[in-house]
Design a protein around this motif. Structure first.
Motif, PDB file in Angstrom:
ATOM      1  N   LYS A 186      13.561 116.549   8.856  1.00 51.05           N
ATOM      2  CA  LYS A 186      14.687 115.783   8.315  1.00 51.05           C
ATOM      3  C   LYS A 186      14.619 115.808   6.797  1.00 51.05           C
ATOM      4  N   GLY A 187      15.717 115.429   6.174  1.00 51.38           N
ATOM      5  CA  GLY A 187      15.789 115.379   4.723  1.00 51.38           C
ATOM      6  C   GLY A 187      17.205 115.635   4.262  1.00 51.38           C
ATOM      7  N   SER A 188      17.455 115.334   2.995  1.00 48.24           N
ATOM      8  CA  SER A 188      18.791 115.515   2.439  1.00 48.24           C
ATOM      9  C   SER A 188      18.698 116.120   1.046  1.00 48.24           C
ATOM     10  N   SER A 233      22.119 109.380   2.090  1.00 47.48           N
ATOM     11  CA  SER A 233      21.680 108.332   3.011  1.00 47.48           C
ATOM     12  C   SER A 233      22.002 108.637   4.461  1.00 47.48           C
ATOM     13  N   ASP A 234      21.485 107.770   5.331  1.00 44.80           N
ATOM     14  CA  ASP A 234      21.775 107.887   6.756  1.00 44.80           C
ATOM     15  C   ASP A 234      23.233 107.585   7.074  1.00 44.80           C
ATOM     16  N   ASP A 235      23.965 107.018   6.125  1.00 41.56           N
ATOM     17  CA  ASP A 235      25.396 106.785   6.334  1.00 41.56           C
ATOM     18  C   ASP A 235      26.147 108.100   6.492  1.00 41.56           C
ATOM     19  N   ALA A 236      25.546 109.186   5.987  1.00 45.82           N
ATOM     20  CA  ALA A 236      26.173 110.517   6.068  1.00 45.82           C
ATOM     21  C   ALA A 236      25.381 111.443   6.994  1.00 45.82           C
ATOM     22  N   THR A 237      24.790 110.856   8.039  1.00 44.99           N
ATOM     23  CA  THR A 237      23.892 111.594   8.925  1.00 44.99           C
ATOM     24  C   THR A 237      24.484 112.901   9.443  1.00 44.99           C
ATOM     25  N   LEU A 243      16.674 122.866  10.912  1.00 43.53           N
ATOM     26  CA  LEU A 243      15.470 122.074  10.667  1.00 43.53           C
ATOM     27  C   LEU A 243      15.770 120.578  10.598  1.00 43.53           C
ATOM     28  N   GLY A 244      17.041 120.220  10.774  1.00 45.89           N
ATOM     29  CA  GLY A 244      17.432 118.815  10.676  1.00 45.89           C
ATOM     30  C   GLY A 244      17.665 118.361   9.256  1.00 45.89           C
ATOM     31  N   ILE A 245      17.801 119.307   8.337  1.00 46.80           N
ATOM     32  CA  ILE A 245      17.953 118.983   6.917  1.00 46.80           C
ATOM     33  C   ILE A 245      19.395 119.239   6.494  1.00 46.80           C
ATOM     34  N   ARG A 246      19.970 118.313   5.736  1.00 47.01           N
ATOM     35  CA  ARG A 246      21.364 118.403   5.297  1.00 47.01           C
ATOM     36  C   ARG A 246      21.445 118.866   3.852  1.00 47.01           C
ATOM     37  N   VAL A 247      22.486 119.640   3.538  1.00 47.24           N
ATOM     38  CA  VAL A 247      22.733 120.122   2.177  1.00 47.24           C
ATOM     39  C   VAL A 247      24.205 119.909   1.846  1.00 47.24           C
ATOM     40  N   ASN A 248      24.471 119.133   0.816  1.00 42.83           N
ATOM     41  CA  ASN A 248      25.842 118.837   0.393  1.00 42.83           C
ATOM     42  C   ASN A 248      25.944 118.890  -1.128  1.00 42.83           C
ATOM     43  N   ALA A 249      27.156 118.775  -1.633  1.00 47.97           N
ATOM     44  CA  ALA A 249      27.357 118.758  -3.087  1.00 47.97           C
ATOM     45  C   ALA A 249      28.443 117.776  -3.468  1.00 47.97           C
TER      46      ALA A 249
END
Length: 277
Positions: free
Chosen positions: A137-139, A242-246, A179-185
């Motif tokens: 996990k991770g962001s 955050s988890d708000d954007a899971t 991998l459960g990791i999120r990437v955003n911009a």
């Protein structure tokens, strides 16, 4: 608090939008690593967090240099045991600030722009994912720009780099997602720090620094009683972290555009204008 005991790296954290993000993450319980090419700037912001009762550490880092980025991430994990969020905020403006015509652009300046604004985002993401992978996990949130959606006149290399960032976010999200990791911009338009141009640790946006805010005079379509500020973008950064954007990944969101990106240059009277005439 959304980030209680979370470990967060903020690159470019020594001034402007990065500093504002550091203070907000810390206020919400995070242990924050303030990374900046200027070690004194980074330490000053870390000291602000510590003085307010939070936990922070300053690290000097050149995000265009892979050994420097790798060392920053490894030191973070060595100190705090993990990494939960990477806010890849660091960037540089267009050399010449838009006044250099395309045909006169210097190749070294172009390469430096790409190295910091695009390769720096890649390296920050790569090494964050490397250490987040075991946790599953991770962001990662990258500071792109409205120039990644439209073009800033004269900012040719910067616009190219930020369009590259938005494309990278899509592809990186597909790879890191397994991998459960999120990437955003986030893609800020208005409310950007004056320090982005001056390099100084400014707390004000360009619009705030200009003074005398007049919502009827601004070209921003959304008419509010105050000028856009740094926290308007930071709020979106923290949301995406955050988890708000899971279940959000691979997106580049226009922050603080106030409707600017929704209009064209054509002068077309609206039905509202006609009704008021």
């Amino acid at each position: 608090m959304r980030f209680q005991d979370a470990v967060v790296i903020v690159t470019g954290g020594g001034s402007g939008l990065g500093r504002a993000a550091v203070l907000r993450y810390a206020k919400e319980g995070a242990k924050v690593v303030v990374a900046d090419i200027g070690e004194d700037r980074a330490q000053a912001v870390a000291d602000e967090v510590i003085a307010a009762g939070g936990t922070a550490m300053a690290i000097a880092c050149d995000i265009s240099d892979e050994p420097s980025v790798a060392a920053m991430v490894d030191r973070t994990v060595a100190e705090y045991g993990k990494l939960d969020v990477m806010y890849a905020n660091a960037g540089i403006p267009e050399p010449g600030f838009g006044f250099v015509p395309l045909e006169e652009m210097d190749l070294d300046a172009w390469n430096r722009n790409i190295a910091v604004n695009l390769t720096g985002a890649f390296l920050s993401t790569k090494h964050a994912v490397r250490v987040m992978k075991p946790a599953g996990k991770g962001s990662v949130v990258i500071c792109s720009s409205a120039a990644g959606i439209s073009a800033y006149p004269g900012w040719t290399g910067y616009t190219a780099a930020k369009h590259g960032v938005n494309g990278f976010v899509k592809a990186a999200a597909l790879s890191a997602g397994r991998l459960g990791i999120r990437v955003n911009a986030v893609c800020p338009a208005h409310g950007m720090s004056t320090g982005f141009i001056t390099g100084e640790s400014s707390k004000d946006s360009h619009e705030q620094a200009a003074g005398g805010w007049d919502k009827t005079a601004t070209e921003i379509p959304l008419k509010l009683d105050r000028a856009p500020n740094l926290d308007d973008t930071v709020g979106l950064v923290l949301f995406l972290s955050s988890d708000d954007a899971t279940y959000m990944t691979g997106v580049s969101i226009a922050a603080t555009d106030g409707g600017t990106l929704g209009k064209v240059a054509l002068t077309v009277p609206s039905h509202i204008d006609q009704a008021q005439a």
